[in-house]
Design an enzyme around this catalytic site. Sequence first.
Site, mmCIF file in Angstrom:
data_model
loop_
_atom_site.group_PDB
_atom_site.id
_atom_site.type_symbol
_atom_site.label_atom_id
_atom_site.label_comp_id
_atom_site.label_asym_id
_atom_site.label_seq_id
_atom_site.Cartn_x
_atom_site.Cartn_y
_atom_site.Cartn_z
ATOM 1 N N GLN A 152 0.847 -1.197 0.000
ATOM 2 C CA GLN A 152 0.000 0.000 0.000
ATOM 3 C C GLN A 152 0.884 1.250 0.000
ATOM 4 O OE1 GLN A 152 -2.362 0.390 3.581
ATOM 5 N NE2 GLN A 152 -0.709 -0.261 4.936
ATOM 6 N N ASN A 155 2.796 2.668 3.131
ATOM 7 C CA ASN A 155 4.147 2.232 3.490
ATOM 8 C C ASN A 155 5.197 2.859 2.580
ATOM 9 O OD1 ASN A 155 2.380 -0.588 4.133
ATOM 10 N ND2 ASN A 155 3.706 0.178 5.740
ATOM 11 N N TYR A 282 -4.270 6.197 15.857
ATOM 12 C CA TYR A 282 -3.848 6.797 14.584
ATOM 13 C C TYR A 282 -3.252 8.183 14.778
ATOM 14 C CZ TYR A 282 -5.207 2.834 11.907
ATOM 15 O OH TYR A 282 -5.237 1.566 11.386
ATOM 16 N N HIS A 439 -11.686 5.187 10.639
ATOM 17 C CA HIS A 439 -11.316 4.331 11.765
ATOM 18 C C HIS A 439 -12.289 4.426 12.937
ATOM 19 C CE1 HIS A 439 -7.752 2.784 9.945
ATOM 20 N NE2 HIS A 439 -7.355 3.993 9.620
ATOM 21 N N ASP A 459 -12.745 -1.186 26.507
ATOM 22 C CA ASP A 459 -13.097 -0.911 25.123
ATOM 23 C C ASP A 459 -12.369 -2.002 24.322
ATOM 24 O OD1 ASP A 459 -13.614 2.025 23.286
ATOM 25 O OD2 ASP A 459 -12.875 0.178 22.399
ATOM 26 N N GLU A 690 -3.780 -15.387 51.092
ATOM 27 C CA GLU A 690 -5.129 -15.946 50.936
ATOM 28 C C GLU A 690 -6.128 -15.096 51.702
ATOM 29 O OE1 GLU A 690 -4.728 -20.173 51.828
ATOM 30 O OE2 GLU A 690 -4.274 -20.478 49.713
#
Lengths: 758, 758
Positions: A152, A155, A282, A439, A459, A690
């Site tokens: 892509q 990159n 992002y 996004h 989330d 414990e």
Amino acid sequence: MLRTTQIILILLLFSFFSCNKTNESQTKANKHTAAHPNLMLTVDGVNSIKKNLKTTPLFDQTLEQTKNEVDEQIAKGIDIPIPKDMAGGYPHTQHKINYAVMQKAGLLFQILGDEKYAAYIKEMLMGYADLYPKLNRHPETRSYARGKIFWQCLNDANWLVYTSQAYDCIYNWLSEKDRGHLEENLFRPFADFLSIETPQFFNRIHNHSTWGCVAVGMIGLVMNDDELVNRALYGIKKDGISNEALDNDGGLIKSKDGKAGFLANLDSPFSPDGYYTEGPYYHRYALYPFLIFAQALQNKKPELKIFEYKNGVLLKSVDAILNLTDEDGDFFPLNDGQKGMSYFNSSLISAVDIAYFYGNKNKQLLSIAKAQNKVQLDETGMAVALALKEDLAEPFEKSSIELTDGANGDEGAIGILRGTYKNQKLTLVMKYSAHGLSHGHFDKLSFSLYENGEEVIQDYGLSRFVNVEQKNGGGYLKENKTWAKQTIAHNTITVNQTSQYKGKFKESSKNHSEKYLFNSSNKKVQVVSAIENNAYNNVVLQRTMVLVTDTDLAAPFVLDINKIKSKNNNTYDLPFYYFGQVIGTNLKLETSFQLNTLGNTNGYQHLWKEAKAKPLNQFTQFTWLNHNKFYSISSVSETNEDYILGRIGANDPNFNLRRDPVFIHRKQNKSNTLFVNVIESHGTYNAVLELAKQSKSTIENTSIIYDDKDYTAIKIVFTNKEQRVFIISNTNPSENTKHELTIKDKHYKWVGAYYFNN
Amino acid sequence: MLRTTQIILILLLFSFFSCNKTNESQTKANKHTAAHPNLMLTVDGVNSIKKNLKTTPLFDQTLEQTKNEVDEQIAKGIDIPIPKDMAGGYPHTQHKINYAVMQKAGLLFQILGDEKYAAYIKEMLMGYADLYPKLNRHPETRSYARGKIFWQCLNDANWLVYTSQAYDCIYNWLSEKDRGHLEENLFRPFADFLSIETPQFFNRIHNHSTWGCVAVGMIGLVMNDDELVNRALYGIKKDGISNEALDNDGGLIKSKDGKAGFLANLDSPFSPDGYYTEGPYYHRYALYPFLIFAQALQNKKPELKIFEYKNGVLLKSVDAILNLTDEDGDFFPLNDGQKGMSYFNSSLISAVDIAYFYGNKNKQLLSIAKAQNKVQLDETGMAVALALKEDLAEPFEKSSIELTDGANGDEGAIGILRGTYKNQKLTLVMKYSAHGLSHGHFDKLSFSLYENGEEVIQDYGLSRFVNVEQKNGGGYLKENKTWAKQTIAHNTITVNQTSQYKGKFKESSKNHSEKYLFNSSNKKVQVVSAIENNAYNNVVLQRTMVLVTDTDLAAPFVLDINKIKSKNNNTYDLPFYYFGQVIGTNLKLETSFQLNTLGNTNGYQHLWKEAKAKPLNQFTQFTWLNHNKFYSISSVSETNEDYILGRIGANDPNFNLRRDPVFIHRKQNKSNTLFVNVIESHGTYNAVLELAKQSKSTIENTSIIYDDKDYTAIKIVFTNKEQRVFIISNTNPSENTKHELTIKDKHYKWVGAYYFNN
């Protein structure tokens, strides 16, 4: 691919050559840097760095690490494989290594003056200049904007952003002929390819385009090519792209106003508070090109005053993203976000140093830099290292903050409430923002809750294993769309088992939630409230969340009120994605010998229904244990309602989803209604001793004592007989209005939108 | 319950009194300690401690912490509630606090000489002496041996073990009249109740009885009552208990040889290597009474030479239990064991100090004590603190070790292989022991695998939330029997979906697995192998596990060979309880829109069948990611076999079970057969760099190249074309025998039971 042995031979020769004329070559390097470098490094900057070498541990240590890393790669020889695979595969990974190492070698050449680094870059660039003209678009066809070196363009743009810096560092060292060769066969075609030839990639408002613009702009600055720089800053005027065009993640290509270019990417995805609408994951990814190009522009075109653009939004954005982290520095995984990404990422190291240097030398940033334990190898990093040496660091105070969304800050917000109760640090993150471009998730009015850096109510984040080749080449998995983006995957109301905006990105992108109030002035009782009018037809959702960290009470908690108005009868589902093991509940759980899914679509097909129950009375409690802490949800219920214990993972043939649990409160056949829940962190378990401390909720009852269009009042009674009442005005969020209300003979009088007391 | 205000008043008076005569009272205390204390503390020991106070940071720090803790409790006043509930509830917890604080207050009184501590103990004891005669057995009827203060005698015994020490510390400070009152109304009835009146509790070989015997023995030592001491040491002669009687956990009351008492509890559950047959979790629990009573006996009856008993088994057992921990010090959860229990538990602090002092001053123990950062407040703790001050600590080397089981060391063993590969520390734990009394699981030939303190292939442990009241009062959950003890819950072969020994405790208790070989002499290739003849009728199981940590190979791995001999056709299931997310497989997984269980009984009813697959060829690979590490199982398969991906949690209405995943290899209609699997730790993921290193297995193929009654040979081919062959002699485990074998024209010659090379 160049033959490794040839390269090693060449390097050995260079190395021999440089050993025999170190002084001469240094002089040559100095002389030649008259005009270059001028992006990240400048001639003056380099001199200042050299002067301060061996004086600051942090800079020297980073330099040493970088040198070791680059030397190791040089020893391996140059390797420029034919592009072939997706992310995670060998050629992909090797090309990533190549640009990262070239950029670092450039810095080392400038700072250390050792020509072996320049020679390495030159050989690498010559190799790429041989290869590049022969390349067509990448054979892997999945991307809407296929690159040449990578699958892509994104990159490819990464490659050029880093490589431009390397080129800048050896610009003067190269002969004019070599520069001509590289620019003609590699850099200019590369820049045109990323922009004119791929406008659907270049001319967007999106992190992809930010990288594209910066790639073109950076190489333009090095080549002194104003046409390229202007293309980068202002975009391509006529791109011929349809308004309906989508990328392979389902995002719209064209922005609403049709603007493009670097500055448009600053105008629009950033709010005036510096919140980046795609979310922190992002934001982090785009931050490096944003800031590194800003730094370059500041050095080469100071007249642009880029750091003052839009009231200094670039520097504000650094502060914003640092606030979007938990106690460990991990980003909140809002929208598409891979968990584990944090401010230890290199782009944040760069961002913190640049923000310190070009901002007002905020000493709080130094404590982040100290934790990062690394600096950028330029003047900004040296400034940070010098300040740390002088012990100027102050703690970075993350307090409650509302970060508005939208270019003008009027498209909702992210509200973050932070509270401290003894040794417990609680952070509530509520999302009432715009969609978040391609996004974004359909998660209006969702929230997540953290304690001391651990997720309490999670989330989900994205569904992807970035750079893990076996998982769809490291790309998005289809469950990102069928699960992670859907409303039911989030801690917010789903109406009639349908996602918000019917799961339509275009519709969601036109709208945003509305802030109702955000008040963190009282550190013991902080309130955030927001309204969503458009996610569902004829349904208005208002969520109010109160973080109470008052040590007069037995435990800290979040009061969560979802007020729903509708003319129609609907089914409402409110999930809480907890973690860990169920400890107890006053529900009589029904389980089955067979598991079915909760539905067939909108994400419901991915949930197994592990148990269900009708409440036995008007107060339902559910307690769980996670990481040796006891939590409870105490819930106002009616006996005709439903609770569901579910688990993610149905219809997931490739096991892409985590098998995490969920507790769902369902109301059926309701028009107007109110969900009231209290989420409490009340106890601890110590497995060595414990010892269970306060394993039971400290809440005995929660009830709605008043509810009409004007006011909603909730009463909480604790097991120690303490009690509290919270009242919110549903119509007036003003801080100054006086209110009076009588509830069951008790008269309440207060000023401001809400009341909290006994 | 005593009135708190009254108590505070009394304490204030005492405090006033003691302030005015500190010197006098100290003299009195010194004078009165002529014969007492003489259990954990001695008169000489106290003098020696006093002399060394303020010289060792660790002792002083522990003392300070203890003082703060006790002072805080004294300030709260005395609270002796009426016994009522199960573990985790308020009276239960308060009585536990009481005895723990009394014991500590006793130490403080002796060491600091402040009478407020003696007064506090006296008031507490007087309160118990008032209450005790009025108590019947506890109202909660669940236990086979109900206590009076607690729901089970076990906790009552805890009370007396600690309280005896407190009484010893103030023995001389008390008037003879007070002593008479306490002994007549509290201590003697208490000791008789635990022994003569509850022989089913006292007269066993079990951790319960160890506590019971020590309780009676300790108070006997303080009271100079040889009858009680002898009862403790040798048990009750005629207890009238049936040979078939069971406790509420399903354990047999009577031991095989009918022996009882403290010494019998040393003879039988401990192997000569110091392995405690119930497993490390209960070993830890029993260790405190074992050692503290030994210390008391050593002080008061040195002629018994208790630390030399059975070749010094008590001190060996400390070494054994320290070896039964992972890299973080957590115990392997063999048999009933709650995860998270570790050598940071107070009983191990006590054990390490006692073993250092009464053993050969092993400097390796000091590094454990240093990590524990706490010492026992007596001479042993002071010795450790002094040695640490002198920096004598040496690292505790956990190496590969075989710990035999059985009183004579001839009932199988636990084999632990530890290997290091670069920065990876791998630990393989294989169990081929006896059943483990009432806490044993049906898990012969099972294993678990650890990497750097994290579980890779887990042992489930128990199904219980100790001291969490909501979960069955903190007691065992029924899923402990229906799930945790069953064979399918373990990483070993289940035949015909039935647990070993048909799940019958009595049968399993009669048998044990047989060691075949254990060889850790070559640190790169370590082998353990064992045979189980009796778990299934007409089926012989032999499992051989090889830990390979040879850095000439691309990754460390475990080669796992299960050789099965049977005359009948059977179904064999071999599960691997991994953690985390599936990353990839060459299986074509079939999932369903509905989940069913794997079976109806023997634990299978608790497993959901998430996916199934038939192998596509003779090599099956399954890769997962956990804690940012990539692991694979590479398996020799046939296309008519089955693989099942399952998940725990079916038929679990109270959500008592963890929803952990499992990968099962199933062979149907087989008589003799061979399971060959390679478990590999081959890669890492970095979420900050988004970098996946070696996410794919380094193994290209695994195959059986030879298999008959004499030899089995496995060939592993790696993706880098390296290959290795492992051959084992199935009939002769001797290290000295010479072997020769020709496989496909290749001739192999070696000495010893196995061959590993290319």
